[in-house]
Each structure stands twice: as structure tokens, then as C-alpha cells.
Design a protein around this motif. Structure first.
Motif, PDB file in Angstrom:
ATOM      1  N   LEU A  16      -7.038  -3.644  -4.371  1.00  0.00           N
ATOM      2  CA  LEU A  16      -6.459  -3.909  -3.051  1.00  0.00           C
ATOM      3  C   LEU A  16      -5.023  -3.407  -2.954  1.00  0.00           C
ATOM      4  CD1 LEU A  16      -7.792  -7.517  -2.311  1.00  0.00           C
ATOM      5  CD2 LEU A  16      -8.608  -5.353  -1.365  1.00  0.00           C
ATOM      6  N   VAL A  17      -4.244  -3.634  -3.996  1.00  0.00           N
ATOM      7  CA  VAL A  17      -2.839  -3.216  -3.950  1.00  0.00           C
ATOM      8  C   VAL A  17      -2.725  -1.693  -3.991  1.00  0.00           C
ATOM      9  CG1 VAL A  17      -0.665  -3.223  -5.244  1.00  0.00           C
ATOM     10  CG2 VAL A  17      -1.904  -5.361  -4.852  1.00  0.00           C
ATOM     11  N   LEU A  18      -3.508  -1.040  -4.853  1.00  0.00           N
ATOM     12  CA  LEU A  18      -3.450   0.411  -4.913  1.00  0.00           C
ATOM     13  C   LEU A  18      -3.830   1.035  -3.572  1.00  0.00           C
ATOM     14  CD1 LEU A  18      -5.004   1.288  -8.416  1.00  0.00           C
ATOM     15  CD2 LEU A  18      -2.608   0.942  -7.792  1.00  0.00           C
ATOM     16  N   ALA A  19      -4.843   0.483  -2.922  1.00  0.00           N
ATOM     17  CA  ALA A  19      -5.282   1.017  -1.630  1.00  0.00           C
ATOM     18  C   ALA A  19      -4.248   0.763  -0.540  1.00  0.00           C
ATOM     19  CB  ALA A  19      -6.622   0.389  -1.245  1.00  0.00           C
ATOM     20  N   ALA A  20      -3.665  -0.426  -0.539  1.00  0.00           N
ATOM     21  CA  ALA A  20      -2.718  -0.792   0.514  1.00  0.00           C
ATOM     22  C   ALA A  20      -1.420  -0.002   0.421  1.00  0.00           C
ATOM     23  CB  ALA A  20      -2.429  -2.291   0.453  1.00  0.00           C
ATOM     24  N   TYR A  21      -1.012   0.349  -0.782  1.00  0.00           N
ATOM     25  CA  TYR A  21       0.286   1.008  -0.963  1.00  0.00           C
ATOM     26  C   TYR A  21       0.164   2.486  -1.355  1.00  0.00           C
ATOM     27  CZ  TYR A  21       2.632  -3.449  -0.462  1.00  0.00           C
ATOM     28  OH  TYR A  21       3.124  -4.636   0.054  1.00  0.00           O
ATOM     29  N   GLY A  22      -1.050   2.972  -1.485  1.00  0.00           N
ATOM     30  CA  GLY A  22      -1.239   4.376  -1.795  1.00  0.00           C
ATOM     31  C   GLY A  22      -0.847   4.768  -3.203  1.00  0.00           C
ATOM     32  N   PHE A  23      -0.896   3.808  -4.126  1.00  0.00           N
ATOM     33  CA  PHE A  23      -0.562   4.104  -5.511  1.00  0.00           C
ATOM     34  C   PHE A  23      -1.783   4.699  -6.229  1.00  0.00           C
ATOM     35  CE2 PHE A  23       2.380   0.190  -5.159  1.00  0.00           C
ATOM     36  CZ  PHE A  23       3.414   0.973  -4.653  1.00  0.00           C
ATOM     37  N   PRO A  83      -1.618   1.374 -11.423  1.00  0.00           N
ATOM     38  CA  PRO A  83      -0.744   0.201 -11.451  1.00  0.00           C
ATOM     39  C   PRO A  83       0.647   0.518 -11.989  1.00  0.00           C
ATOM     40  CG  PRO A  83      -2.924  -0.394 -12.219  1.00  0.00           C
ATOM     41  CD  PRO A  83      -2.913   1.105 -12.078  1.00  0.00           C
ATOM     42  N   ALA A  84       0.763   1.551 -12.836  1.00  0.00           N
ATOM     43  CA  ALA A  84       2.072   1.914 -13.376  1.00  0.00           C
ATOM     44  C   ALA A  84       3.045   2.312 -12.266  1.00  0.00           C
ATOM     45  CB  ALA A  84       1.922   3.051 -14.386  1.00  0.00           C
ATOM     46  N   ASP A  85       2.505   2.759 -11.131  1.00  0.00           N
ATOM     47  CA  ASP A  85       3.374   3.135 -10.001  1.00  0.00           C
ATOM     48  C   ASP A  85       4.114   1.934  -9.427  1.00  0.00           C
ATOM     49  OD1 ASP A  85       2.519   5.733 -10.256  1.00  0.00           O
ATOM     50  OD2 ASP A  85       0.948   5.538  -8.735  1.00  0.00           O
ATOM     51  N   LEU A  86       3.601   0.735  -9.682  1.00  0.00           N
ATOM     52  CA  LEU A  86       4.267  -0.476  -9.192  1.00  0.00           C
ATOM     53  C   LEU A  86       5.688  -0.597  -9.740  1.00  0.00           C
ATOM     54  CD1 LEU A  86       1.542  -3.279  -9.262  1.00  0.00           C
ATOM     55  CD2 LEU A  86       2.959  -2.623  -7.304  1.00  0.00           C
TER      56      LEU A  86
END
Length: 316
Positions: A185-192, A195-198
Motif C-alpha cells: 500500500l505504501v509503495l503504491a501510494a507514494y510511487g516508491f 521500501p529502502a526509498d522510505l
């Protein structure tokens, strides 16, 4: 027409509710952030006066007919802080030759309590971007637990849930936790891409507690879909707020005979959070009447403004 104004001065927006002297809602409005804890004082006050300008530009809301203003602000407890806001609002009216209405400055918990139980006796548990449990006894004693901000407290808040969400994603990425829907969900919502992009995102200079709290929305979504990591986070957050509630009861036995209202975006958007909170209270042997506040805190502020005007009128 005589009327009063109730403001909920938040860190991201300000809500205004206008009522007549019987508490009947007449008008609602929304403006920019007006909490001086979240932005410079002058900017916060400008947002307030912009809303007053817009209101008093309407023929139905002449400034001379305004009988009272009550504004609640998160984190505003010191008398000096209240005095500055009070003086600014009074000066707004008098500088234009208008009589200043009665002005009351309170914290956000007080106006939420009034909106939740129709009185200032009882407790209110707020779980929004931040969190706090606030109470007022019949004898007039005021208590609070929590509300110390995202670095010192805010257990059970959106920030708490958002931060745990980010940490769970990284623990899953490291292989400490099982794979979780939170990652997807987070990768899709933020276009990452990973997870390392966080890491690059979350440590950018402009990222603050509001940005972290936004991740709570995705955690709630994952929890509703049955994700175990997300449901554990929601459960821990609810337990943290129950801890604050239990601590409040130890401060004064009178609270065991009074209702507790619950409010805030986390309660509104996560039924699971409310369920877990109530379960945690029962598990601790706490039998309280838990009331979901259906009224906005700004309405509670307006009711308090009505009360102040009635008290003044009755004393004349």
C-alpha cells in the motif's frame, strides 16, 4: 440577530461553527491553520481574522451582534499563551470601532469534551494526529494525561500509528517480520520502487509529524483488509490510549462515575481502534460509559461561548 462563534483552531485547519444564543447551528466554515504551536503566531492569527472578515462581510452576521467567541487550540495551556490570542482577537474588534464580544481561549480537549457529553464534566479521549485524555470533575478539578507531542507522548495517535507503520515495513523488508500488506500500500501510494526509498523520503527536511501521521490511513486500510501487522499496530495504539485513560482514573475517583467521550480522526475512521480501546478498558476492569462524539469540537466551543454569555447576562 445575536450569535456566538466557536472555533477549533488546529495545526492544519480551523473550523468555525456559528450558533444562536440557544445553541442552534447557523453556519459552518473552514480556514487555514490557526494554532500558534504549529506555525508562526502572526500567520496563525491572520488565518483567524481572515475568517472573521469573511463572516462579518455577510449581512446576517454584523460584528456588533456577536456576543461571544470561544476558540480551542491544541497544546495551549499556559495563561500567557491564552492572553496573546485573547488580546489579538479583542484588538481586531476594537481597532475597527466595534465592541469586542466575550472571548474565551481554551485547549482543544475542553471544547471536544463539551461537544461530546454536552458538559465540561467527564473525560474526553482524543485520537487524531496527536492524542490526549482530558477530564474535569464536578468539583472543578482539571486533569490530563498525554498530549505531550509526538516526541514525548501521543500514544494512540495518528502519528503513533504512522510511525509504527513505517517501522513495520522496514522490519518486514529486513526479514524480521513476515511480509505485510502495508508495504504494498505504501509503495503504491507514494510511487516508491522499494521500501529502502522510505529512508530518503522520511528524512527530508520538510517532513514533519503531519506527514508521518498520514501513513495511519494506509495502516487502517490494511487492518480492515485483515493484515496481521496492521491489526497489531492498531491494537497497540488503542492499548496506549487505554493506558492514558487508566492513568486518568487514578488521578481522581470521580471519573469512574462520569462518562468518557471519544473523538478524533482515528476513532472516526477505524472501527477496529474503537473496538480494541473498549476491550482494553474492560480487560483492566474499567466500566465506563463510552460515548462517541458526533458533534465537532467547534460546536462544543460555540456552546461554551453561549454559556459564558448566559452567565454574564444572569449576573447583571
Amino acid at each position: 440577530m445575536e450569535y456566538v462563534l466557536g472555533f477549533d483552531g488546529g495545526g492544519t485547519k480551523t473550523e468555525l461553527i456559528v450558533t444562536d444564543l440557544n445553541g442552534t447551528e447557523l453556519l459552518t466554515d473552514r480556514g487555514g491553520a490557526s494554532n500558534p504551536k504549529s506555525l508562526p503566531f502572526d500567520s496563525a492569527m491572520r488565518h483567524l481574522t481572515d475568517m472573521l472578515d469573511a463572516l462579518h462581510g455577510k449581512a446576517a452576521y454584523l460584528p456588533q451582534q456577536c456576543r461571544g467567541i470561544c476558540i480551542g487550540m491544541a497544546g495551549i495551556y499556559m495563561e500567557e499563551e491564552k492572553r496573546r490570542v485573547h488580546e489579538h482577537l479583542a484588538r481586531y474588534y476594537t481597532s475597527q470601532g466595534w465592541p469586542a464580544p466575550l472571548i474565551s481561549i481554551m485547549n482543544d480537549a475542553e471544547i471536544a469534551l463539551m461537544a461530546g457529553v454536552g458538559d465540561t464534566q467527564g473525560m474526553i479521549a482524543i485520537a487524531g494526529t496527536g492524542s490526549i485524555v482530558y477530564g474535569l470533575t464536578p468539583s472543578g478539578n482539571k486533569y490530563r494525561t498525554g498530549g505531550w507531542g509526538h516526541l514525548l507522548g501521543d500514544h494512540g495517535s495518528g502519528y503513533d500509528i504512522g510511525l509504527q507503520t513505517l517501522q513495520a515495513i522496514m522490519l518486514s523488508y529486513d526479514g524480521v517480520l513476515e511480509p505485510t500488506l502495508l508495504t504494498e500500500l505504501v509503495l503504491a501510494a507514494y510511487g516508491f520502487e522499494s521500501p529502502a526509498d522510505l529512508r530518503s523520503y522520511i528524512y527530508e527536511p520538510h517532513i514533519d509529524k503531519q506527514h508521518v501521521a498520514k501513513f495511519a490511513e494506509l495502516c487502517i486500510q490494511a487492518a480492515e483488509a485483515g493484515d496481521s501487522a496492521a491489526r497489531d499496530i492498531i491494537g497497540r495504539a488503542a492499548s496506549g490510549l487505554a493506558d492514558l485513560t487508566e492513568a486518568m482514573l487514578r488521578k481522581d475517583e470521580a471519573f469512574r462515575r462520569l462518562p468518557i467521550a471519544v473523538t478524533g480522526s482515528i476513532f472516526r475512521h477505524s472501527p477496529l481502534f474503537g473496538e480494541r480501546y473498549r476491550e482494553q478498558l474492560k480487560a483492566r476492569g474499567i466500566e465506563l460509559e463510552v460515548v462517541s462524539s458526533e458533534r465537532k469540537p467547534a460546536y462544543g466551543a460555540a456552546l461554551l461561548a453561549v454559556r459564558e454569555w448566559n452567565n454574564k447576562s444572569n449576573s447583571l
